[in-house]
Design an enzyme around this catalytic site. Structure first.
Site, PDB file in Angstrom:
ATOM      1  N   ILE A 220      14.768   3.772   2.629  1.00 37.96           N
ATOM      2  CA  ILE A 220      15.857   4.542   2.027  1.00 37.96           C
ATOM      3  C   ILE A 220      16.100   4.141   0.564  1.00 37.96           C
ATOM      4  CG2 ILE A 220      18.340   4.995   2.146  1.00 37.96           C
ATOM      5  CD1 ILE A 220      18.073   5.027   5.199  1.00 37.96           C
ATOM      6  N   GLU A 239      22.251  -7.680  -4.927  1.00 36.23           N
ATOM      7  CA  GLU A 239      21.877  -8.978  -4.360  1.00 36.23           C
ATOM      8  C   GLU A 239      20.366  -9.115  -4.288  1.00 36.23           C
ATOM      9  OE1 GLU A 239      23.743  -8.950  -0.539  1.00 36.23           O
ATOM     10  OE2 GLU A 239      22.012  -8.075   0.464  1.00 36.23           O
TER      11      GLU A 239
END
Length: 434
Positions: A220, A239
């Protein structure tokens, strides 16, 4: 290196067996993770397992095996995962290993103040002329452990990229340096499915020129990246990233020019990709790798206007509760930074948070939008935090909607094969026809 730093380096340099002798019975050891896991040192510990008793290892994502979780080492090792991986899920489920839930931005504090490791083991690149090394593709939680652990051991590996920002450390900070060159584990991208492409298109429709994005890794995020090539002046603060962002940065789509903080810089905490990504971040002054307690802190994210976070999940129930890290009673991953970024995006001026997922699983036999979450499953993102839910069938914005309105919106983006049973659940719950 100059003479002084060469002397420091030589004084720290030992063979791997001498290094692991620094670990004592009953010690708690924190290991680095992912693509910069110090596999050479870990293999030596396992090889000489009879030397150790009651040593507990803490670690997050693992790309390969998790030998410390093998029951044959019971009494010698105990493994505690901060993010379950494919090689240790069974051990956790069977009780051979443990799982500790924690918001990612809080993890360094939890490790320091509650887990209290004695030994820190990480990978670094070879030192530069001034004696500085880099933690490479992973700073995350491991960087801060070098500030307080009693024993700090580093695997010096020429394949580790030299990254900038909080990743940089001086060789004098380590107790032992072990030279072991190993190609880094790679996490390659796989071809996108039609479902992922549709989800990527839906997600990209919510991302505007000048927004700052957070993407993870996998199909995705890569599908979203493929749909962003016509955007302008995007920022990146995440992150972790995979290979999918490299071309967007090289083409100038991501240039970080509109970011309120770290203007002009891509900021991440770790990388999961291939040599393409490792080479791109190597000595790249426009990419900063910083500690997770900085990158993921919701108040850091809140400072960045128009922040768009994108995460995935396992299930969403009709109230908007999001399950991302377990399937029933089985721990499959961890909380990671999902809630960190969902809450940070909510605090950002113009921010949005997206939970994106295929509408079904197991070859279309199971709906991922459900009337109630599975027995034993843990809620990752609460219904109070959730903003946008996206599938290949559309976009449902849940924030500000009543339970009844949420259920309607989610049924509208569910797989058509399951909408009838979801409508029945709606009618039973709300005592009215949809």
């Amino acid at each position: 290196m100059d003479t002084k730093n060469q002397e420091i380096y030589n004084s720290k340099l030992v063979d791997v067996e001498e290094a692991i002798n620094k670990i004592n019975h009953g010690d708690t050891v924190i290991l680095d993770m992912g693509c910069c896991e110090a596999i050479g040192i870990e293999e030596a510990i396992v090889k000489h397992y009879e030397r150790f008793r009651d040593v507990e290892f803490y670690q997050m994502i693992v790309c390969g095996d998790t030998p410390f979780a093998d029951p044959k080492y019971a009494g010698h090792f105990r493994y505690n995962s901060l993010f379950a991986s494919s090689s240790n899920r069974k051990a956790i489920a069977m009780g051979y290993a443990d799982y500790t839930p924690c918001f990612f931005y809080e993890m360094p504090e939890v490790i320091r103040d509650i887990i209290k490791p004695i030994v820190s083991i990480c990978s670094v690149c070879p030192p530069d002329e001034n004696g500085y090394v880099s933690l490479g593709a992973n700073v995350d939680y491991i960087g801060s452990t070098l500030d307080y652990c009693e024993v700090k051991i580093a695997q010096v590996n020429k394949y580790v990229p030299r990254t900038l920002g909080g990743a940089v450390r001086h060789i004098s900070e380590f107790d032992c340096l072990v030279e072991i060159d190993r190609e880094l584990p790679e996490v390659p991208s796989i071809p996108l499915t039609d479902v992922e492409k549709a989800i990527g298109k839906n997600c990209a429709s919510l991302i505007n020129d000048g927004d700052c994005i957070q993407l993870g890794i996998g199909g995705i995020p890569n599908a979203i990246a493929a749909e962003l090539t016509h955007k302008k002046d995007l920022g990146l603060h995440s992150e972790m990233v995979g290979d999918g962002v490299v071309d967007l940065i090289k083409s100038g789509v991501i240039n970080n020019s509109k970011k309120n903080i770290d203007t002009g810089k891509t900021v991440i905490s770790f990388c999961f990709g291939t040599r393409k990504l490792f080479d791109f971040i190597d000595n790249n002054p426009d990419v900063l790798l910083e500690p997770i307690e900085v990158v993921n802190h919701p108040l850091t994210v809140a400072k960045i206007d128009n922040f768009v976070s994108v995460n995935s999940c396992v299930q969403v129930d009709l109230m908007g509760q999001v399950v991302s890290d377990s399937v029933g009673y089985t721990q499959i991953s961890g909380v990671g930074g999902q809630v960190d970024f969902v809450r940070g995006a909510a605090l950002s001026k113009g921010g949005k948070s997206i939970i994106a997922m295929p509408s079904s699983a197991k070859g279309g036999t199971v709906s991922k939008i459900v009337a109630t979450i599975d027995d034993g499953a843990a809620v990752t993102t609460s219904r109070n935090d959730v903003d946008y839910i996206i599938t290949e069938y559309g976009i449902a914005r849940l924030k500000g909607l009543s339970l009844r309105e949420r259920a309607k919106a989610l049924i509208g983006i569910a797989h058509p094969n399951f909408r009838a049973e979801l409508e029945q659940a709606y009618e039973k719950r709300f005592n009215q026809k949809l």
